[in-house]
Structure formats: structure tokens, C-alpha cells
Design an enzyme around this catalytic site. Structure first.
Site, short mmCIF file in Angstrom:
data_model
loop_
_atom_site.label_atom_id
_atom_site.label_comp_id
_atom_site.label_asym_id
_atom_site.label_seq_id
_atom_site.Cartn_x
_atom_site.Cartn_y
_atom_site.Cartn_z
N ASP A 1 -12.66 104.80 39.90
CA ASP A 1 -13.03 105.96 39.09
C ASP A 1 -14.53 105.92 38.79
OD1 ASP A 1 -13.15 108.06 37.30
OD2 ASP A 1 -11.92 107.10 35.76
N SER B 1 -9.14 111.26 30.19
CA SER B 1 -10.38 111.93 30.57
C SER B 1 -11.01 112.66 29.38
CB SER B 1 -10.11 112.87 31.75
OG SER B 1 -11.32 113.27 32.36
#
Length: 320
Positions: A264, A166
Site C-alpha cells: 500500500d 482509508s
């Protein structure tokens, strides 16, 4: 009647609040845990070290067969996720994750504790991470000043990797760009970089981003919160496709693994990034690895799942 309630100055729901007295309350995140001389489930040893105040790290050394001093292991410099504003190299989520990865991959891990927004400008995360990478590279030099014995005795500086998830994957990307133009100590080169569910964004939606509400998305709001500058949504730090972003052909590593997850919100930008690297003329080896049916950072948030185990095995294979 006097109220003890503090006044909220700003907040990023549901992640954190900033009060007018300057204090920050983080509403999510895993608890801090101490390092371990030998983790009972993996045999990995860990310890904390100060690199250069305010930068610190947690180091992980997998269990070695004797004679330990003859085993040279790849090194991974890791940057945790959390939107640049939550989580820690010392939190239980990342401690458990790095124990597992160090054990599977048989690598020395240097998990970097960088400064967080909003107490610090978001640029601090990049500078702290670069400082940590340079510190690792400095162990390739012959002097032993401010050096860690695990790295001196067991680190293979021909196989230095960086990676993250991330926001940490975003940091890893930005450091490979910097390493393309700025030398590391001892002439060390980044052997490989992996970006797990990289946090890239921009002012214009791509693909399905417009369907789920681009500007209302937490990803959009988080970057606007940690970097509230005009035009900041298209700063090259967060948007590698911005007009003034450095060419991806200058990525300073030999091997690149980009990981995306099927459900995602960052999936499409991760795929676009891999395509853009290929199209840039970059000369290294690139692989795009997708796990269908899973969400953002599933391998860290749900490490016991079969998908997570497969993901960690893929990262371990890349690091070996």
C-alpha cells in the site's frame, strides 16, 4: 446543431467529474444495496436509520441466542473509505464487509453515511461522523427519545469502538483527537479505535513516496481536489505530523490498532503514525498490524482471500 454534451468544470481522474451545471459524475464505486432482515450467509440483520438530517446510518445486529435482551454487545461506529468523495455506507462493498465483521466480532455496527465532497466541504464528513458518534453515546442515557431499540437493548456502552478504512480511518483518528478534549453524551468513552490503512498525507514525501511520484500520486491529487485550500496538504485533518497538529498524546481512547498493508502506498505513513503515537507519551495500548504482500483495503476489495479473512479475524479479536 445543438450539442447535448455537458462541459466539464473539473475532474479527478479516474474517480469523478464535476460539470459546469454543478452535477457530479462518479466513475467508480459499488452499487447501493438494501438492508436485510437476516443476511443469508451470516445471519446478521441490518436496517437504515436517520440520525439527524442529513446524517444517516446502516445498523447491523449479529444473530443472538435467546434471551436476546440479556446480551450486551460491544458497539462499533464505522466510517467507510473512498477518499471523502466516493462510496457509501449503503454500497455493496461496505454492506458485505460490515455483515462479515458484525458476525465475526459479535458487535453492533453503526455504519455512518456522511456527506461527500465535492458537493459538500470535506469538513462535513468529520462533523457528520461526530454527530453519529454522539448519537450512539446518547443511548447510554435513560431517556428513549429518538433512540434505536437495538442499541438500547443490546449495546454495551462501556465498550464503544470506532474504526474505518482509508479516509474512514482518517476520520476515526480525527474523532479520537476530538474526543480527547470534548465529552461524549453520558460520559461515554471510546474503548478502542482501529485505523485500517489510514489515509494520511503531507506536502513532503516520506520514505518511498518520492520514488513513485509524490504529487502525481492519486492520494495527493485526491486531497488537493477535496480540500483545495492553500497549505491544505499539511492541514492537521490529513497530516497528523504537521507543525500545528494536536499532540497525539491527547488521543481520546484506551486502545488503538493501526493496520497497514505491505504494498500500500500509505504503508509508511501508517507505520510513522504508530511510531509517533508511541513517542508522544500517549497512555493507551497500541498495536501495529501489518499484512505483507497485500494492497490498500484488500480486506474490503477482495474479501474472499485468505489474507482478508485473517485481517477480519484480527479486527474481530480487537473488538471483542
Amino acid at each position: 446543431m445543438v450539442s447535448n454534451a455537458k462541459t466539464i468544470a473539473s475532474e479527478l481522474v479516474p474517480i469523478l467529474r464535476v460539470y459546469q451545471d454543478g452535477t457530479v459524475e462518479r466513475l467508480v464505486g459499488s452499487p447501493f444495496v438494501p438492508p436485510s432482515p437476516e443476511d443469508p450467509s451470516t445471519g446478521v440483520s441490518s436496517k437504515d436509520t436517520t440520525i439527524s438530517p442529513p446524517v444517516s446510518a446502516r445498523l447491523y445486529l449479529p444473530k443472538l441466542s435467546p434471551p436476546a435482551n440479556q446480551q450486551k454487545l460491544p458497539v462499533l461506529v464505522y466510517f467507510h473509505g473512498g477518499g471523502f468523495c466516493i462510496e457509501s455506507a449503503f454500497s455493496s462493498l461496505y454492506h458485505n464487509s460490515m455483515n462479515c465483521l458484525a458476525s465475526r466480532a459479535k458487535v453492533i455496527v453503526v455504519s455512518v453515511e456522511y456527506r461527500l465532497a465535492p458537493e459538500h466541504p470535506v469538513e462535513a464528513a468529520y462533523e457528520d461522523s461526530w454527530t453519529a458518534l454522539q448519537w450512539v453515546a446518547s443511548h447510554s442515557l435513560e431517556d428513549t427519545i429518538d433512540k434505536d431499540p437495538w442499541l438500547i437493548e443490546n449495546g454495551d456502552f462501556e465498550r464503544v469502538n470506532i474504526g474505518g478504512d482509508s479516509a474512514g480511518a482518517n476520520i476515526a483518528h480525527n474523532l479520537t483527537i476530538r474526543a480527547g478534549t470534548e465529552a461524549l453524551f453520558g460520559g461515554v468513552k471510546i474503548w478502542g479505535a482501529f485505523l485500517a490503512h489510514p489515509y494520511f498525507w503531507g506536502s513532503d514525501p516520506i520514505g518511498s513516496e518520492s520514488v513513485f511520484g509524490h504529487e502525481e500520486n492519486l492520494l495527493h491529487r485526491t486531497w488537493a481536489f477535496v480540500y483545495p485550500a492553500p497549505g491544505g496538504m499539511d492541514h492537521p485533518m490529513i497530516n497528523p505530523f504537521a507543525g500545528d497538529a494536536p499532540s497525539l498524546s491527547g488521543i481520546g481512547c484506551s486502545r488503538l490498532l493501526v493496520c497497514v498493508a505491505g504494498t500500500d502506498d500509505l504503508r509508511e505513513r501508517g507505520i510513522r503514525y504508530a511510531e509517533a503515537v508511541r513517542e508522544s507519551g500517549w497512555g493507551g495500548d497500541l498495536e501495529l498490524f501489518e499484512v505483507e504482500g497485500e494492497g490498500h483495503c484488500f480486506h474490503i476489495l477482495n474479501p474472499g482471500s485468505e489474507s482478508a479473512k485473517n485481517m477480519v479475524n484480527r479486527l474481530a479479536s480487537f473488538l471483542k
